[in-house]
Design a protein around this motif. Structure first.
Motif, PDB file in Angstrom:
ATOM      1  N   LYS A  10      41.331  68.175  29.409  1.00 26.79           N
ATOM      2  CA  LYS A  10      40.420  68.409  28.295  1.00 26.79           C
ATOM      3  C   LYS A  10      40.148  67.095  27.580  1.00 26.79           C
ATOM      4  N   GLY A  11      38.917  66.940  27.107  1.00 27.14           N
ATOM      5  CA  GLY A  11      38.609  65.755  26.316  1.00 27.14           C
ATOM      6  C   GLY A  11      38.957  65.984  24.852  1.00 27.14           C
ATOM      7  N   GLY A  12      39.242  64.902  24.159  1.00 23.64           N
ATOM      8  CA  GLY A  12      39.387  64.962  22.710  1.00 23.64           C
ATOM      9  C   GLY A  12      40.635  65.645  22.186  1.00 23.64           C
ATOM     10  N   VAL A  13      41.673  65.775  23.029  1.00 23.55           N
ATOM     11  CA  VAL A  13      42.885  66.481  22.588  1.00 23.55           C
ATOM     12  C   VAL A  13      43.961  65.554  22.017  1.00 23.55           C
ATOM     13  N   GLY A  14      43.692  64.254  22.015  1.00 27.70           N
ATOM     14  CA  GLY A  14      44.655  63.335  21.402  1.00 27.70           C
ATOM     15  C   GLY A  14      45.419  62.454  22.375  1.00 27.70           C
ATOM     16  N   SER A  16      44.549  59.514  23.813  1.00 29.64           N
ATOM     17  CA  SER A  16      44.504  58.096  23.421  1.00 29.64           C
ATOM     18  C   SER A  16      45.235  57.870  22.100  1.00 29.64           C
ATOM     19  N   THR A  17      45.179  58.861  21.231  1.00 28.63           N
ATOM     20  CA  THR A  17      45.841  58.718  19.933  1.00 28.63           C
ATOM     21  C   THR A  17      47.356  58.698  20.105  1.00 28.63           C
ATOM     22  N   ASP A  39      40.799  54.568  30.919  1.00 29.11           N
ATOM     23  CA  ASP A  39      39.527  55.211  30.580  1.00 29.11           C
ATOM     24  C   ASP A  39      38.480  54.134  30.391  1.00 29.11           C
ATOM     25  N   GLN A  42      35.416  54.644  27.908  1.00 27.78           N
ATOM     26  CA  GLN A  42      35.611  54.615  26.452  1.00 27.78           C
ATOM     27  C   GLN A  42      36.441  53.431  25.970  1.00 27.78           C
ATOM     28  N   GLY A  88      39.459  61.805  30.160  1.00 25.79           N
ATOM     29  CA  GLY A  88      39.472  63.191  29.705  1.00 25.79           C
ATOM     30  C   GLY A  88      39.485  64.213  30.815  1.00 25.79           C
ATOM     31  N   LYS A 141      46.835  67.842  17.386  1.00 26.19           N
ATOM     32  CA  LYS A 141      45.733  68.136  16.468  1.00 26.19           C
ATOM     33  C   LYS A 141      45.802  69.595  16.009  1.00 26.19           C
ATOM     34  N   GLU A 170      46.672  67.848  12.813  1.00 19.92           N
ATOM     35  CA  GLU A 170      45.334  67.285  12.569  1.00 19.92           C
ATOM     36  C   GLU A 170      45.192  66.991  11.081  1.00 19.92           C
ATOM     37  N   GLN A 175      42.895  60.063  11.206  1.00 16.94           N
ATOM     38  CA  GLN A 175      41.649  59.557  11.777  1.00 16.94           C
ATOM     39  C   GLN A 175      41.242  58.250  11.100  1.00 16.94           C
TER      40      GLN A 175
HETATM   41  N1  LIG Z   1      46.063  64.103  14.135  1.00 16.50           N
HETATM   42  C1  LIG Z   1      44.767  63.842  14.064  1.00 16.50           C
HETATM   43  N2  LIG Z   1      44.058  64.191  12.980  1.00 16.50           N
HETATM   44  C2  LIG Z   1      42.737  63.946  12.890  1.00 16.50           C
HETATM   45  N3  LIG Z   1      42.023  63.350  13.860  1.00 16.50           N
HETATM   46  C3  LIG Z   1      42.666  62.989  14.970  1.00 16.50           C
HETATM   47  C4  LIG Z   1      44.059  63.199  15.140  1.00 16.50           C
HETATM   48  N4  LIG Z   1      44.422  62.741  16.348  1.00 16.50           N
HETATM   49  C5  LIG Z   1      43.304  62.264  16.915  1.00 16.50           C
HETATM   50  N5  LIG Z   1      42.240  62.400  16.103  1.00 16.50           N
HETATM   51  C6  LIG Z   1      40.837  62.066  16.382  1.00 16.50           C
HETATM   52  O1  LIG Z   1      40.389  63.004  17.353  1.00 16.50           O
HETATM   53  C7  LIG Z   1      39.493  62.385  18.273  1.00 16.50           C
HETATM   54  C8  LIG Z   1      39.999  62.588  19.700  1.00 16.50           C
HETATM   55  O2  LIG Z   1      41.257  61.960  19.845  1.00 16.50           O
HETATM   56  P1  LIG Z   1      41.574  61.072  21.127  1.00 16.50           P
HETATM   57  O3  LIG Z   1      40.507  60.067  21.334  1.00 16.50           O
HETATM   58  O4  LIG Z   1      42.958  60.606  20.979  1.00 16.50           O
HETATM   59  O5  LIG Z   1      41.495  62.195  22.264  1.00 16.50           O
HETATM   60  P2  LIG Z   1      41.467  61.981  23.828  1.00 16.50           P
HETATM   61  O6  LIG Z   1      42.211  63.134  24.408  1.00 16.50           O
HETATM   62  O7  LIG Z   1      41.918  60.632  24.192  1.00 16.50           O
HETATM   63  O8  LIG Z   1      39.911  62.114  24.138  1.00 16.50           O
HETATM   64  P3  LIG Z   1      39.146  61.703  25.502  1.00 16.50           P
HETATM   65  O9  LIG Z   1      39.452  62.812  26.470  1.00 16.50           O
HETATM   66  O10 LIG Z   1      37.707  61.669  25.094  1.00 16.50           O
HETATM   67  O11 LIG Z   1      39.692  60.402  25.956  1.00 16.50           O
HETATM   68  C9  LIG Z   1      39.400  60.936  17.845  1.00 16.50           C
HETATM   69  O12 LIG Z   1      38.251  60.802  17.055  1.00 16.50           O
HETATM   70  C10 LIG Z   1      40.638  60.698  16.997  1.00 16.50           C
HETATM   71  O13 LIG Z   1      40.418  59.721  16.022  1.00 16.50           O
END
Ligand SMILES: Nc1ncnc2c1ncn2[C@@H]1O[C@H](COP(=O)(O)OP(=O)(O)OP(=O)(O)O)[C@@H](O)[C@H]1O
Ligand SMILES: [Mg+2]
Length: 216
Positions: A10-14, A16-17, A39, A42, A88, A141, A170, A175
């Motif tokens: 899944k994309g955007g699940v955190g 990279s964070t 990646d 990105q 992702g 998140k 989250e 962020q």
């Molecule tokens: N705990 C949090 N609270 C709020 N925002 C967050 C939190 N963790 C991550 N984010 C935000 O959520 C978004 C997605 O996070 P991240 O880029 O880590 O996901 P990802 O799984 O790496 O995505 P992708 O699949 O696109 O690489 C980013 O904009 C990030 O700043």
């Protein structure tokens, strides 16, 4: 040298964070850490590391882009820990990177929309014997509903997978910290700092292999 990777379907699940959160935790505990960014579309970790450097935030986090595992293998000498961030979408590289890793983190939200593909990827990876006991699901998140977190935990438990012993909540503050080149416990907000420290310690313990394992 240890390798921890963040993978997902899944994309955007955190991914990279949490990769950045772990890298910061390791660097702050005096480990030589490399953040390997697979990646290439990105380059989240590479861009963030450059921003961090421009902002003069210490410790510097060494982040580099990698196209292949072969390149990564050639580069990793001299590091205590390599934290790998992946795309992702799970692809061939996901499995190769996972096999190379000491621990494989799969971040997921609490919704079924997130859990279903995450558990399906976990099952796919777990078919490989080399991977069965390295997979750790991370609730990421998460919202403020304890019921939703507990429900997700029991679904993961029933699926038979290990889970990180802390959840990544989250919060808007996380962020904005990321947008300024910080991560996790580098937050200036004491509540966020505390929540991040718990996640960092849990990630680091599993990564370094002296684990108070998981909830499940
Ligand atoms: N705990 C949090 N609270 C709020 N925002 C967050 C939190 N963790 C991550 N984010 C935000 O959520 C978004 C997605 O996070 P991240 O880029 O880590 O996901 P990802 O799984 O790496 O995505 P992708 O699949 O696109 O690489 C980013 O904009 C990030 O700043
Ligand atoms: Mg990412």
């Amino acid at each position: 040298m240890r390798i921890a990777s963040f993978v997902g379907q899944k994309g955007g699940v955190g991914k990279s964070t949490l990769a950045r959160v772990l890298a910061v935790a390791a660097a702050r505990s005096q480990r030589r850490v490399l953040l390997g960014d697979f990646d290439l579309e990105q380059l989240t970790c590479v861009e963030w590391s450059a921003l961090r450097m421009r902002q003069g935030i210490e410790p510097e986090i060494d982040a580099r882009a990698f196209k292949s595992l072969k390149k990564l293998r050639k580069t990793v000498t001299g590091y205590d820990l390599v934290v790998v961030d992946t795309r992702g979408l799970a692809d061939e590289l996901t499995e190769d990177v996972s096999k190379e890793s000491d621990v494989v983190f799969l971040p997921t939200g609490t919704s079924m929309d997130d859990l279903r593909p995450t558990l399906s990827l976990a099952r796919r990876l777990a078919k490989s014997k080399a991977l069965g006991n390295k997979i750790v699901i991370v609730l990421s998140k998460t919202g403020r509903s304890e019921r939703l977190v507990a429900q997700a935990e029991s679904i993961i438990f029933e699926a038979g997978f290990d889970m990180l012993n802390a959840v990544w909540p989250e919060r808007d503050g996380f962020q904005s910290d990321l947008d300024m080149g910080r991560a996790g416990s580098e937050s200036s907000n004491p509540h966020l700092k505390q929540a991040a420290l718990e996640v960092e310690q849990a990630l680091l313990a599993l990564t370094l292999g002296h684990a108070p394992v998981s909830r499940s």
